[in-house]
Design a protein around this motif. Structure first.
Motif, mmCIF file in Angstrom:
data_model
loop_
_atom_site.group_PDB
_atom_site.id
_atom_site.type_symbol
_atom_site.label_atom_id
_atom_site.label_comp_id
_atom_site.label_asym_id
_atom_site.label_seq_id
_atom_site.Cartn_x
_atom_site.Cartn_y
_atom_site.Cartn_z
ATOM 1 N N PRO A 146 -4.371 6.297 -7.276
ATOM 2 C CA PRO A 146 -5.562 6.680 -6.522
ATOM 3 C C PRO A 146 -5.939 5.624 -5.485
ATOM 4 O O PRO A 146 -5.727 4.431 -5.696
ATOM 5 C CB PRO A 146 -6.661 6.787 -7.604
ATOM 6 C CG PRO A 146 -5.959 6.752 -8.912
ATOM 7 C CD PRO A 146 -4.622 6.138 -8.703
ATOM 8 N N GLU A 147 -6.529 6.074 -4.397
ATOM 9 C CA GLU A 147 -6.913 5.162 -3.308
ATOM 10 C C GLU A 147 -7.875 4.084 -3.781
ATOM 11 O O GLU A 147 -7.776 2.943 -3.346
ATOM 12 C CB GLU A 147 -7.530 5.941 -2.147
ATOM 13 C CG GLU A 147 -6.552 6.795 -1.375
ATOM 14 C CD GLU A 147 -5.549 5.970 -0.572
ATOM 15 O OE1 GLU A 147 -5.940 4.949 0.015
ATOM 16 O OE2 GLU A 147 -4.379 6.360 -0.539
ATOM 17 N N ASP A 148 -8.794 4.422 -4.697
ATOM 18 C CA ASP A 148 -9.757 3.416 -5.148
ATOM 19 C C ASP A 148 -9.081 2.337 -5.998
ATOM 20 O O ASP A 148 -9.586 1.219 -6.097
ATOM 21 C CB ASP A 148 -10.917 4.051 -5.897
ATOM 22 C CG ASP A 148 -10.493 4.839 -7.131
ATOM 23 O OD1 ASP A 148 -9.345 5.319 -7.165
ATOM 24 O OD2 ASP A 148 -11.311 4.977 -8.053
ATOM 25 N N VAL A 149 -7.934 2.629 -6.593
ATOM 26 C CA VAL A 149 -7.188 1.634 -7.346
ATOM 27 C C VAL A 149 -6.404 0.739 -6.378
ATOM 28 O O VAL A 149 -6.328 -0.470 -6.570
ATOM 29 C CB VAL A 149 -6.225 2.300 -8.357
ATOM 30 C CG1 VAL A 149 -5.313 1.272 -9.003
ATOM 31 C CG2 VAL A 149 -7.002 3.058 -9.398
ATOM 32 N N ILE A 160 0.843 -1.200 0.000
ATOM 33 C CA ILE A 160 0.000 0.000 0.000
ATOM 34 C C ILE A 160 0.874 1.244 0.000
ATOM 35 O O ILE A 160 0.630 2.187 -0.764
ATOM 36 C CB ILE A 160 -0.957 -0.009 1.210
ATOM 37 C CG1 ILE A 160 -2.005 -1.108 1.036
ATOM 38 C CG2 ILE A 160 -1.622 1.350 1.385
ATOM 39 C CD1 ILE A 160 -2.852 -1.366 2.261
ATOM 40 N N SER A 161 1.893 1.252 0.820
ATOM 41 C CA SER A 161 2.799 2.391 0.883
ATOM 42 C C SER A 161 3.490 2.628 -0.460
ATOM 43 O O SER A 161 3.604 3.769 -0.925
ATOM 44 C CB SER A 161 3.844 2.156 1.970
ATOM 45 O OG SER A 161 4.774 3.207 2.002
#
Length: 41
Positions: free
Chosen positions: A37-40, A28-29
């Protein structure tokens, strides 16, 4: 099964779980560093 054996088994399970979480947080980092993007993610 002795208490020592049970404790050793619990420590091993905990370490495996911690390593798995660490790999997820690392991924994640890395994706955030790449500005995905966060949704990806």
């Amino acid at each position: 099964m002795t208490l020592l054996m049970r404790d050793q088994e619990n420590v091993e399970k905990g370490m495996k779980k911690g390593l798995q979480k660490g790999k997820i947080y690392c991924a994640i980092s890395m994706y955030r560093d790449l500005d995905l993007p966060e949704d990806v993610i």
